[in-house]
Scaffold this active site. Structure first.
Site, PDB file in Angstrom:
ATOM      1  N   HIS A 114     -54.638 -41.956 -83.594  1.00 24.15           N
ATOM      2  CA  HIS A 114     -54.691 -43.344 -84.073  1.00 24.15           C
ATOM      3  C   HIS A 114     -55.066 -44.283 -82.931  1.00 24.15           C
ATOM      4  O   HIS A 114     -55.942 -45.149 -83.078  1.00 24.15           O
ATOM      5  CB  HIS A 114     -53.331 -43.718 -84.666  1.00 24.15           C
ATOM      6  CG  HIS A 114     -53.203 -45.152 -85.073  1.00 24.15           C
ATOM      7  ND1 HIS A 114     -53.331 -45.584 -86.379  1.00 24.15           N
ATOM      8  CD2 HIS A 114     -52.957 -46.277 -84.337  1.00 24.15           C
ATOM      9  CE1 HIS A 114     -53.161 -46.891 -86.436  1.00 24.15           C
ATOM     10  NE2 HIS A 114     -52.932 -47.348 -85.209  1.00 24.15           N
ATOM     11  N   GLU A 115     -54.422 -44.118 -81.785  1.00 28.66           N
ATOM     12  CA  GLU A 115     -54.712 -44.984 -80.645  1.00 28.66           C
ATOM     13  C   GLU A 115     -56.105 -44.718 -80.085  1.00 28.66           C
ATOM     14  O   GLU A 115     -56.804 -45.654 -79.657  1.00 28.66           O
ATOM     15  CB  GLU A 115     -53.657 -44.786 -79.555  1.00 28.66           C
ATOM     16  CG  GLU A 115     -52.241 -45.123 -79.989  1.00 28.66           C
ATOM     17  CD  GLU A 115     -52.106 -46.519 -80.572  1.00 28.66           C
ATOM     18  OE1 GLU A 115     -52.882 -47.408 -80.165  1.00 28.66           O
ATOM     19  OE2 GLU A 115     -51.245 -46.718 -81.444  1.00 28.66           O
TER      20      GLU A 115
ATOM     21  N   GLU B 182     -55.818 -51.792 -88.211  1.00 25.06           N
ATOM     22  CA  GLU B 182     -54.819 -50.738 -88.381  1.00 25.06           C
ATOM     23  C   GLU B 182     -55.234 -49.760 -89.480  1.00 25.06           C
ATOM     24  O   GLU B 182     -55.095 -48.539 -89.324  1.00 25.06           O
ATOM     25  CB  GLU B 182     -53.449 -51.343 -88.707  1.00 25.06           C
ATOM     26  CG  GLU B 182     -52.773 -52.015 -87.529  1.00 25.06           C
ATOM     27  CD  GLU B 182     -52.620 -51.087 -86.339  1.00 25.06           C
ATOM     28  OE1 GLU B 182     -52.220 -49.920 -86.511  1.00 25.06           O
ATOM     29  OE2 GLU B 182     -52.930 -51.529 -85.213  1.00 25.06           O
TER      30      GLU B 182
ATOM     31  N   HIS C 223     -58.556 -46.673 -82.024  1.00 23.18           N
ATOM     32  CA  HIS C 223     -58.611 -48.060 -81.556  1.00 23.18           C
ATOM     33  C   HIS C 223     -59.545 -48.174 -80.350  1.00 23.18           C
ATOM     34  O   HIS C 223     -60.315 -49.134 -80.236  1.00 23.18           O
ATOM     35  CB  HIS C 223     -57.217 -48.548 -81.169  1.00 23.18           C
ATOM     36  CG  HIS C 223     -56.379 -48.994 -82.320  1.00 23.18           C
ATOM     37  ND1 HIS C 223     -56.838 -49.850 -83.295  1.00 23.18           N
ATOM     38  CD2 HIS C 223     -55.086 -48.709 -82.651  1.00 23.18           C
ATOM     39  CE1 HIS C 223     -55.878 -50.082 -84.167  1.00 23.18           C
ATOM     40  NE2 HIS C 223     -54.804 -49.397 -83.809  1.00 23.18           N
TER      41      HIS C 223
END
Length: 301
Positions: free
Chosen positions: A134-135, A210, A138
């Site tokens: 997930h990071e 997100e 980003h």
């Protein structure tokens, strides 16, 4: 979907910048204020672009971690980076029992991932993989820069409102700048409407990014349900042990790091965890969970 999210983000950033320009015009009262607003927005954006990583890391006392200190965690991050076709970011550990994580940095070549000690201790191997993925999404989407610029522009608009307040109270000369400096509507915009609108735009940007990062994590790991389990644990434990730090950096975290009690509910920068979980579960229906990666990678430290 990714391109649509990017277009939404660009539009929201443009609206934020427009609020800064409008604030400059209203503060000065003539066309010169437009140039002041543009310059202020550009300066703020550049500062956030260059210093965003260190500001966020310092705010939560994140400590740089070398490979010798966490070899298994480094191996896990590097394996996921290879799958995502990304440079290997620097690793930081936040000395907090609150389970959370965030990424920062102006571009993939200058990125850092910060994990709290709490999240390392709480999650299983595949769940930690999902959070790191997930990071990394980003980082790949340059959301770290987007959030930093959005936060800085939002803060800059609030700062302009404070300048007006201080000037009106303590510097009578400032009250006469331009024809519109004393306009009640201008004052209302600078003190209330502008900052409030900027906050809403910033929250909208955070929520859009997100959702996109959740999709990216599912793509990288091939296991959306691992992120579902991680989000469930983080939501439950995060509210029991909220992290302490500058709330301006809250949008960077994978889940809302602040308490949801009282008035704090009005300032949540993340979409509801239930909505994120529902989206991931829908994705899982069309993806066969990948267990191969979890078996071949080292266990979480």
């Amino acid at each position: 979907m990714v391109r649509i999210n990017q277009l939404k983000t660009l539009l929201l950033l443009a609206l934020l910048s427009g609020l800064i320009v409008a604030a400059g015009y209203l503060l000065v009262g003539n066309e010169t204020g437009l140039y002041y607003g543009l310059a202020f927005a550009a300066f703020s954006s550049f500062g956030s672009w260059y210093y965003s990583d260190q500001a966020a890391l310092s705010a939560f006392k994140a400590q740089p971690t070398e490979r010798a200190d966490a070899p298994e965690l480094y191996a896990r991050i590097e394996s996921l980076c290879d799958r995502a076709d990304l440079p290997h970011p620097k690793l930081y550990i936040v000395p907090s029992e609150s389970p959370n994580a965030f990424a920062t940095g102006r571009d993939p070549e200058h990125a850092a991932i910060a994990l709290t000690q709490g999240i390392i201790d709480l999650l299983s191997a595949d769940e930690l993989d999902a959070v790191i993925a997930h990071e990394l999404t980003h980082v790949r989407n340059r959301d770290t820069l987007t959030q930093a610029v959005a936060g800085t522009l939002s803060g800059a608009l609030t700062y302009l409102g404070r300048i007006l307040t201080i000037g009106a109270l303590y510097f009578p000369v400032a009250r006469g700048i331009g024809r519109k400096a004393n306009n009640p509507l201008a004052i209302l915009f600078l003190l209330i409407i502008g900052p409030f609108s900027a906050g809403l735009l910033r929250m909208a940007i955070s929520r859009t990014r997100e959702y996109a990062a959740d999709e990216g994590a599912a793509e990288i790991t091939g296991n959306p349900l691992a992120l579902v389990r991680a989000l469930q644990k983080l939501e439950e434990m995060g509210q029991k042990v909220p992290i302490h730090g500058n709330p301006a950096f809250a949008p960077l975290f994978i889940v809302n790091p602040l308490s949801k009690k009282g008035l704090m509910k009005l300032f949540l920068t993340h979409p509801p965890t239930e909505d994120r979980i529902e989206r991931l579960e829908e994705m899982a229906k069309g993806i066969e969970p990948s267990t191969k990666a979890s078996k071949t990678m080292s266990p979480a430290v």
